[in-house]
Design a protein around this motif. Structure first.
Motif, mmCIF file in Angstrom:
data_model
loop_
_atom_site.group_PDB
_atom_site.id
_atom_site.type_symbol
_atom_site.label_atom_id
_atom_site.label_comp_id
_atom_site.label_asym_id
_atom_site.label_seq_id
_atom_site.Cartn_x
_atom_site.Cartn_y
_atom_site.Cartn_z
ATOM 1 N N TYR A 95 0.836 -1.202 0.000
ATOM 2 C CA TYR A 95 0.000 0.000 0.000
ATOM 3 C C TYR A 95 0.874 1.258 0.000
ATOM 4 C CZ TYR A 95 -3.785 -3.108 1.563
ATOM 5 O OH TYR A 95 -4.709 -4.120 1.661
ATOM 6 N N SER A 110 -3.801 4.074 -0.186
ATOM 7 C CA SER A 110 -4.199 3.748 -1.554
ATOM 8 C C SER A 110 -3.315 2.635 -2.086
ATOM 9 C CB SER A 110 -4.069 4.995 -2.443
ATOM 10 O OG SER A 110 -4.427 4.719 -3.778
ATOM 11 N N PHE A 111 -3.728 2.080 -3.217
ATOM 12 C CA PHE A 111 -2.833 1.273 -4.026
ATOM 13 C C PHE A 111 -2.180 2.195 -5.054
ATOM 14 C CE2 PHE A 111 -5.855 -2.173 -2.795
ATOM 15 C CZ PHE A 111 -4.939 -3.003 -2.177
ATOM 16 N N THR A 130 -10.113 1.599 -1.400
ATOM 17 C CA THR A 130 -8.945 0.730 -1.226
ATOM 18 C C THR A 130 -9.307 -0.493 -0.389
ATOM 19 O OG1 THR A 130 -7.470 2.642 -1.397
ATOM 20 C CG2 THR A 130 -6.562 0.640 -0.409
ATOM 21 N N THR A 190 -9.283 -4.351 -1.545
ATOM 22 C CA THR A 190 -8.624 -5.337 -0.686
ATOM 23 C C THR A 190 -9.544 -6.522 -0.436
ATOM 24 O OG1 THR A 190 -7.267 -3.637 0.405
ATOM 25 C CG2 THR A 190 -7.582 -5.713 1.588
#
Length: 210
Positions: A49, A65-66, A182, A186
């Motif tokens: 991340y 966030s990614f 996010t 996930t």
């Protein structure tokens, strides 16, 4: 027990499950794409991340966030967008061969389409990354075992006008709280990697699909 999420057999299973979505969405227009980096940190399977820079403009600054960003007209497809943005943000080059496929898209408040791309980036030393300080304040990983423990999972209920609208997941007790889109991505990833272990309980609003 946590499955061997990085085995050749599990990779093949995930690629097969994602093949149809990947073929359908890969070249379709989207507002943005993010990379969901599956990695090994000190031998432990984890997701990578970023903490977005507090200096960025917009409501998403300072959020978990990614890596990813807006699609560029010159990008070949959304996979290219995710890989390009990851290289620009983290200095991490990921080849297309390491991409397992495209996950279910998510939609922001303006109903813009954001497409997650799952890739196995392999063994990773976070100290070797070169995050762009203009975009990223911090890079951290959360082990899959941590994310799959129920005591680290929570939910946020959203209401509007005094009425319940939808529920989104939250992942707790890491360096930073993982929430919002996010956390949704996930959850999609955990459902794919650990079927039967991760049991989401979501009520999400109806949004356009395509």
């Amino acid at each position: 027990m946590l499955p061997d999420c990085l085995s050749a057999e599990d990779e093949q299973r995930c690629r097969q499950l994602l093949a149809r979505t990947t073929a359908r969405l890969r070249s379709r227009p989207a507002a943005a794409a993010v990379l969901v980096p599956l990695c090994l940190v000190r031998g432990v399977p984890a997701l990578l991340y970023t903490l977005r820079s507090s200096r960025l403009v917009g409501r998403h600054k300072g959020e978990v966030s990614f890596p990813g960003g807006k699609c560029d007209p010159d990008d070949q497809d959304i996979i290219h967008t995710a890989l390009r943005e990851t290289q620009e943000e983290l200095g991490l080059e990921v080849s297309k061969e390491h991409v397992w496929g495209v996950l279910q898209p998510v939609y922001d408040r303006g109903k813009a389409t954001i497409v997650p791309v799952l890739a196995n980036v392999g063994p990773l030393d976070l100290q070797s990354l070169r995050p762009n300080p203009e975009e990223v304040d911090e890079v951290f990983e959360l082990p899959l075992a941590h994310l799959l423990q129920t005591q680290n999972q929570g939910y946020t209920h959203f209401c509007q006008g005094g009425q319940f609208r939808y529920t989104l997941p939250v992942f707790l007790h890491g360096p930073h709280r993982v929430w919002g889109l996010t956390a949704v991505i996930t959850g999609f990833t955990l459902e794919l990697l650990a079927p039967g272990i991760y049991q989401p309980s979501l009520a999400v609003p109806e949004l356009p699909r395509g």
